[in-house]
Design a protein around this motif. Structure first.
Motif, PDB file in Angstrom:
ATOM      1  N   ALA A 176       0.720  -1.073  -0.046  1.00 36.31           N
ATOM      2  CA  ALA A 176      -0.120  -0.069  -0.063  1.00 36.31           C
ATOM      3  C   ALA A 176       0.956   1.315   0.041  1.00 36.31           C
ATOM      4  O   ALA A 176       2.096   1.272   0.530  1.00 36.31           O
ATOM      5  CB  ALA A 176      -0.980  -0.162   1.257  1.00 36.31           C
ATOM      6  N   PRO A 177       0.219   2.206  -0.520  1.00 43.13           N
ATOM      7  CA  PRO A 177       1.264   3.663  -0.450  1.00 43.13           C
ATOM      8  C   PRO A 177       1.438   3.833   0.774  1.00 43.13           C
ATOM      9  O   PRO A 177       0.740   3.641   1.997  1.00 43.13           O
ATOM     10  CB  PRO A 177       0.158   4.546  -1.113  1.00 43.13           C
ATOM     11  N   GLY A 178       2.466   4.503   1.039  1.00 37.63           N
ATOM     12  CA  GLY A 178       3.087   4.826   2.606  1.00 37.63           C
ATOM     13  C   GLY A 178       3.659   3.683   3.619  1.00 37.63           C
ATOM     14  O   GLY A 178       3.663   3.920   4.623  1.00 37.63           O
ATOM     15  N   GLY A 179       3.965   2.527   2.862  1.00 38.63           N
ATOM     16  CA  GLY A 179       4.592   1.546   3.665  1.00 38.63           C
ATOM     17  C   GLY A 179       3.758   0.550   4.224  1.00 38.63           C
ATOM     18  O   GLY A 179       3.964  -0.580   4.695  1.00 38.63           O
ATOM     19  N   GLY A 180       2.411   0.570   3.974  1.00 34.85           N
ATOM     20  CA  GLY A 180       1.418  -0.441   4.637  1.00 34.85           C
ATOM     21  C   GLY A 180       1.110  -1.695   3.708  1.00 34.85           C
ATOM     22  O   GLY A 180       1.917  -1.893   2.682  1.00 34.85           O
ATOM     23  N   VAL A 181       0.585  -2.593   4.413  1.00 36.43           N
ATOM     24  CA  VAL A 181       0.088  -3.801   3.251  1.00 36.43           C
ATOM     25  C   VAL A 181      -1.389  -4.183   3.418  1.00 36.43           C
ATOM     26  O   VAL A 181      -1.798  -4.147   4.195  1.00 36.43           O
ATOM     27  CB  VAL A 181       1.060  -5.053   3.853  1.00 36.43           C
ATOM     28  N   TYR A 182      -1.833  -4.169   2.018  1.00 37.50           N
ATOM     29  CA  TYR A 182      -3.100  -4.378   2.011  1.00 37.50           C
ATOM     30  C   TYR A 182      -3.324  -5.982   1.744  1.00 37.50           C
ATOM     31  O   TYR A 182      -2.645  -6.678   1.215  1.00 37.50           O
ATOM     32  CB  TYR A 182      -3.842  -4.062   0.333  1.00 37.50           C
ATOM     33  N   VAL A 183      -4.101  -6.523   2.703  1.00 35.43           N
ATOM     34  CA  VAL A 183      -4.535  -7.989   2.802  1.00 35.43           C
ATOM     35  C   VAL A 183      -5.790  -8.096   2.266  1.00 35.43           C
ATOM     36  O   VAL A 183      -6.740  -7.692   2.655  1.00 35.43           O
ATOM     37  CB  VAL A 183      -4.403  -8.540   4.265  1.00 35.43           C
ATOM     38  N   ILE A 184      -5.921  -8.402   1.089  1.00 38.18           N
ATOM     39  CA  ILE A 184      -7.178  -8.903   0.221  1.00 38.18           C
ATOM     40  C   ILE A 184      -7.733  -9.947   0.017  1.00 38.18           C
ATOM     41  O   ILE A 184      -6.904 -11.063  -0.431  1.00 38.18           O
ATOM     42  CB  ILE A 184      -6.879  -8.120  -1.223  1.00 38.18           C
ATOM     43  N   ARG A 185      -8.806 -10.214   0.649  1.00 40.54           N
ATOM     44  CA  ARG A 185      -9.689 -11.174   0.612  1.00 40.54           C
ATOM     45  C   ARG A 185     -10.617 -11.427  -0.450  1.00 40.54           C
ATOM     46  O   ARG A 185     -11.615 -10.423  -0.522  1.00 40.54           O
ATOM     47  CB  ARG A 185     -10.141 -11.826   1.983  1.00 40.54           C
TER      48      ARG A 185
END
Length: 142
Positions: A79-88
């Motif tokens: 994700a932008p800004g260093g996060g992580v999208y966990v997409i189900r």
């Protein structure tokens, strides 16, 4: 490390008798992967179930009411800004009485449409989408 950002996607299939198998995709109007084709979806709101979030996101992005079924698979994307999208990603079908011909882009989608397996493979899809759909056996063509 940033907390994971919970997200969902709707793998909406139109496989009515007499109609070629088709998958509903949207052209992303926002980053990440702006301009590429992907499944409709987005963030899960606080207190919202995955099924409710999936149905809401598909409706917002395509105008189509859906019934949400089983979990098909999960991916992680930066994700932008260093996060992580966990997409189900969940299997979905058009809700009874829903007009599949009336699909239109809404919310943060620039376009929406139905695509056969071969067409999906030729589109400029978001990174990793075709590989995930193939691994999950949503797409079956070589």
């Amino acid at each position: 490390m940033s907390a994971p950002i919970p997200c969902v996607g709707g793998l909406v299939v139109d496989d009515r008798p007499g109609v070629p198998w088709r998958l509903l995709l949207v052209r992303r109007g926002q980053e990440p992967a702006k301009g590429t084709w992907s499944v409709p979806g987005g963030r899960v709101e606080p207190g919202e179930s995955d099924a409710a979030a999936t149905a809401r996101e598909v409706l917002e992005e395509t105008g189509l009411r859906v019934e949400v079924g089983a979990l098909v698979g999960t991916v992680q994307r930066d994700a932008p800004g260093g996060g992580v999208y966990v997409i189900r990603d969940y299997a979905c079908r058009p809700a009874p009485g829903a007009d599949v011909a009336a699909v239109r882009a809404g919310d943060d989608a620039d376009d929406a449409g139905w695509f056969t397996e071969a067409e999906v493979r030729r589109l400029d899809c978001s990174p990793g989408l075709v590989d995930a759909l193939t691994a999950w056996q949503v797409l079956r063509l070589p």
